[in-house]
Design an enzyme around this catalytic site. Structure first.
Site, short mmCIF file in Angstrom:
data_model
loop_
_atom_site.label_atom_id
_atom_site.label_comp_id
_atom_site.label_asym_id
_atom_site.label_seq_id
_atom_site.Cartn_x
_atom_site.Cartn_y
_atom_site.Cartn_z
N SER A 101 0.81 2.51 -0.64
CA SER A 101 1.46 2.18 0.64
C SER A 101 1.75 0.69 0.80
O SER A 101 2.32 0.28 1.82
CB SER A 101 0.61 2.67 1.82
N PRO A 131 -1.19 -3.41 4.02
CA PRO A 131 -2.03 -4.02 3.00
C PRO A 131 -3.05 -3.04 2.45
O PRO A 131 -3.47 -2.12 3.16
CB PRO A 131 -2.75 -5.15 3.77
N ASP A 132 -3.44 -3.22 1.17
CA ASP A 132 -4.56 -2.41 0.68
C ASP A 132 -5.85 -3.07 1.14
O ASP A 132 -5.83 -3.98 1.98
CB ASP A 132 -4.47 -2.16 -0.84
N PHE A 133 -6.98 -2.62 0.63
CA PHE A 133 -8.25 -3.15 1.13
C PHE A 133 -8.80 -4.28 0.27
O PHE A 133 -9.27 -5.29 0.76
CB PHE A 133 -9.29 -2.01 1.23
N ARG A 134 -8.73 -4.10 -1.07
CA ARG A 134 -9.51 -4.99 -1.93
C ARG A 134 -8.71 -5.92 -2.82
O ARG A 134 -9.30 -6.65 -3.61
CB ARG A 134 -10.47 -4.15 -2.78
N GLN A 191 -6.83 8.83 0.18
CA GLN A 191 -7.83 8.09 0.98
C GLN A 191 -7.12 7.37 2.12
O GLN A 191 -7.75 6.68 2.91
CB GLN A 191 -8.51 7.04 0.09
N ASN A 192 -5.80 7.50 2.18
CA ASN A 192 -5.04 6.72 3.15
C ASN A 192 -5.02 7.39 4.52
O ASN A 192 -5.03 8.61 4.63
CB ASN A 192 -3.61 6.50 2.64
N ILE A 193 -4.94 6.53 5.54
CA ILE A 193 -5.00 7.01 6.91
C ILE A 193 -3.64 6.86 7.59
O ILE A 193 -3.51 7.07 8.78
CB ILE A 193 -6.09 6.23 7.69
N ASP A 194 -2.63 6.49 6.80
CA ASP A 194 -1.34 6.12 7.40
C ASP A 194 -0.39 7.30 7.64
O ASP A 194 0.69 7.12 8.20
CB ASP A 194 -0.63 5.07 6.53
N HIS A 206 -10.32 10.58 3.93
CA HIS A 206 -10.92 9.66 4.90
C HIS A 206 -10.28 9.82 6.28
O HIS A 206 -10.25 8.89 7.07
CB HIS A 206 -10.80 8.21 4.39
N CYS A 249 -11.99 7.68 27.17
CA CYS A 249 -11.67 9.00 27.73
C CYS A 249 -11.71 8.93 29.26
O CYS A 249 -12.61 8.31 29.84
CB CYS A 249 -12.70 10.00 27.22
N SER A 271 -8.67 1.67 -6.13
CA SER A 271 -9.67 0.94 -6.92
C SER A 271 -10.79 1.89 -7.35
O SER A 271 -11.66 1.49 -8.11
CB SER A 271 -10.26 -0.19 -6.08
N ASN A 278 -1.54 2.17 -11.83
CA ASN A 278 -2.19 1.19 -10.94
C ASN A 278 -1.89 -0.23 -11.42
O ASN A 278 -1.54 -0.43 -12.59
CB ASN A 278 -3.71 1.42 -10.99
P1 OAD Z 1 -8.34 -0.58 -2.56
O1 OAD Z 1 -7.75 -1.71 -1.81
O2 OAD Z 1 -9.78 -0.61 -2.82
O3 OAD Z 1 -7.59 -0.45 -3.97
C1 OAD Z 1 -6.21 -0.47 -4.09
C2 OAD Z 1 -5.84 -0.46 -5.57
O4 OAD Z 1 -4.43 -0.31 -5.67
C3 OAD Z 1 -6.21 -1.70 -6.32
O5 OAD Z 1 -6.75 -1.37 -7.57
C4 OAD Z 1 -4.87 -2.45 -6.47
O6 OAD Z 1 -4.80 -3.21 -7.66
C5 OAD Z 1 -3.90 -1.29 -6.53
N1 OAD Z 1 -2.54 -1.57 -6.04
C6 OAD Z 1 -2.14 -2.39 -5.02
N2 OAD Z 1 -0.81 -2.31 -4.83
C7 OAD Z 1 -0.34 -1.42 -5.76
C8 OAD Z 1 0.94 -0.90 -6.07
N3 OAD Z 1 2.05 -1.25 -5.40
N4 OAD Z 1 1.02 0.00 -7.08
C9 OAD Z 1 -0.08 0.39 -7.76
N5 OAD Z 1 -1.31 -0.09 -7.52
C10 OAD Z 1 -1.45 -0.96 -6.52
O7 OAD Z 1 -7.89 0.75 -1.79
P2 OAD Z 1 -8.54 2.21 -1.91
O8 OAD Z 1 -8.97 2.49 -3.29
O9 OAD Z 1 -7.59 3.13 -1.29
O10 OAD Z 1 -11.92 3.49 3.51
O11 OAD Z 1 -9.81 2.05 -0.97
C11 OAD Z 1 -10.67 3.14 -0.74
C12 OAD Z 1 -11.27 3.13 0.63
O12 OAD Z 1 -11.89 1.88 0.86
C13 OAD Z 1 -10.27 3.26 1.75
O13 OAD Z 1 -9.92 4.58 2.03
C14 OAD Z 1 -10.97 2.61 2.91
C15 OAD Z 1 -11.68 1.48 2.23
O14 OAD Z 1 -12.89 1.11 2.78
C16 OAD Z 1 -11.73 3.87 4.81
O15 OAD Z 1 -10.76 3.60 5.45
C17 OAD Z 1 -12.83 4.69 5.38
#
Ligand code: OAD
Length: 377
Positions: free
Chosen positions: A39, A45-48, A118-121, A138, A170, A217, A240
């Site tokens: 996304s 933005p992603d998380f990590r 795992q996405n909430i969007d 999630h 509420c 990740s 990835n």
């Molecule tokens: P992360 O942010 O941990 O990982 C995202 C991964 O996607 C990383 O390895 C990036 O290198 C890669 N990435 C970024 N942009 C990309 C692109 N355009 N194409 C391909 N790869 C790309 O996100 P998640 O693994 O989804 O929990 O994180 C897991 C959970 O951690 C989430 O669901 C969230 C968080 O805490 C909750 O919301 C409860």
């Protein structure tokens, strides 16, 4: 869904080998495991990811540690932080990426067994993937629940409050004024259980004949352990920006020793070049953006897949644009009506007041005349 058993693991040396599985019908039960990376192309933005990821950009929320933003105890203690973020991430402002439309394409080709995200969007839903095929591990912003009374709300019921950055509470009689009556979007926070659907659908992995892992990740369990739920013969493809899922640390109980079987000497030689072992293994790593990876894959499957993906994306984006315009028009005309309506009410009240005043002055004149007549008598 058609069950299939593969006699021996297919050897994957490149994306062309994956394309062949889709073209010749070997892959009939495809499972997708997705994360925030799919996304980022939509502007979320992603998380990590260092620098751009959400956890590196939470300074303004003044959190004790980044994950506190999704911590259920912290939410109850200091809800403002989460509701401020919710305003930024709330569905409605983002459109699906090419990767999301690729999932819809797999569905249309009748080979999709499930999108485990795992996405909430909610972008999988917006791209047209059917509810039955989406497992939101999630949770999501699609609905929300009062933490006190359990009343369920649709995301639209609380949109206006979220959009002004308010902590949503509420308003039911039993909850009014209560601090813990927070209406929390149905996102799984740290410290909460995963949705039932996650566990109910685990058997689907047994018949999976192609696992696609995109934009994650794989650092959060139990989601990351899904990698091991497919049979030993099932080909697994990671698309990835970086290699992930190589954890073999026995101390990391969540990871359960999951890993891709890749020859690490071939990783990271440029976009799309992080392939499997030289002689091929059942696992393949394609390094790069997921949108580019799935476009490349469709191109390799054949002209029809390439064109169908393009058509789905163009149609999807154009429909969303039209819908946005319509919504804006509706909103404007409602505002106009409210204004007109408001003016009409003011006018009516003014008239009523004047009539009342006229009426009362007539009464006063009548009374006065009577009094004068009485004096005359
Ligand atoms: P992360 O942010 O941990 O990982 C995202 C991964 O996607 C990383 O390895 C990036 O290198 C890669 N990435 C970024 N942009 C990309 C692109 N355009 N194409 C391909 N790869 C790309 O996100 P998640 O693994 O989804 O929990 O994180 C897991 C959970 O951690 C989430 O669901 C969230 C968080 O805490 C909750 O919301 C409860």
């Amino acid at each position: 869904m058609v069950s299939s058993s593969l006699p021996s693991p297919p050897r994957l040396c490149s994306l062309s080998d994956v394309a062949k599985l889709l073209r010749d019908g070997s892959a009939k039960n495809v499972i997708v495991m997705a994360g925030a990376g799919i996304s980022t192309g939509a502007g979320i933005p992603d998380f990590r990811s260092p620098g751009t990821g959400l956890y590196d950009n939470l300074a303004k929320y003044d959190l004790p540690y980044p994950e506190a933003i999704f911590d259920i105890d912290y939410l109850e203690e200091r809800p403002e932080a989460f509701y401020t973020l919710a305003k930024e991430l709330y569905p409605g402002n983002f459109q699906p990426t090419i990767t999301h439309y690729f999932f819809k394409l797999l569905q249309d080709k009748k080979v999709l067994s499930g999108v485990w995200t795992q996405n909430i969007d909610t972008l999988e839903r917006i791209a047209g993937v059917s509810d039955d095929l989406i497992i939101e591990a999630h949770g999501s912003f699609a609905s929300a629940t009062c933490l006190r009374c359990g009343q369920i709300y649709d995301k639209e019921d609380i949109r206006s409050e979220i959009m002004i950055g308010k902590v949503v509470r509420c308003q039911k009689k039993s909850c009014k004024g209560k601090k813990d009556a927070l209406i929390k979007p149905d996102i799984v926070f740290f410290g909460e259980g995963l949705p039932d659907k996650f566990f109910e659908r685990l058997p689907d992995f047994k018949s999976c004949d192609l696992l696609l892992v995109l934009g994650t990740s794989l650092s959060v369990g139990p989601f990351n352990s899904l990698l091991n739920k497919v049979s030993k013969n099932c080909p697994r493809v990671l698309i990835n920006l970086q290699l992930v899922g190589e954890s073999t640390n026995p101390q990391d109980s969540d990871s359960d020793g999951f890993k891709f079987n890749l020859n690490s000497t071939k990783h990271g030689e440029g976009e799309g070049e992080g392939e499997g072992e030289v002689e091929g293994s059942r696992d393949l790593f394609w390094k790069g953006e997921s949108d580019k990876g799935v476009e490349e894959l469709c191109k390799l499957v054949g002209k029809d897949w390439e064109q169908d993906l393009k058509r789905l994306r163009e149609q999807g984006w154009s429909d969303l644009k039209k819908k946005k315009k319509e919504d804006n028009r509706k909103e404007e005309s409602e505002e106009g009506e409210n204004q007109d309506g408001g003016e009409a009410v003011v006018e009516k009240e003014k008239k009523k007041k004047e009539e009342e005043e006229e009426g009362s002055s007539e009464v006063k004149v009548e009374e006065l005349t009577k009094a004068v007549e009485q004096v005359k008598l």
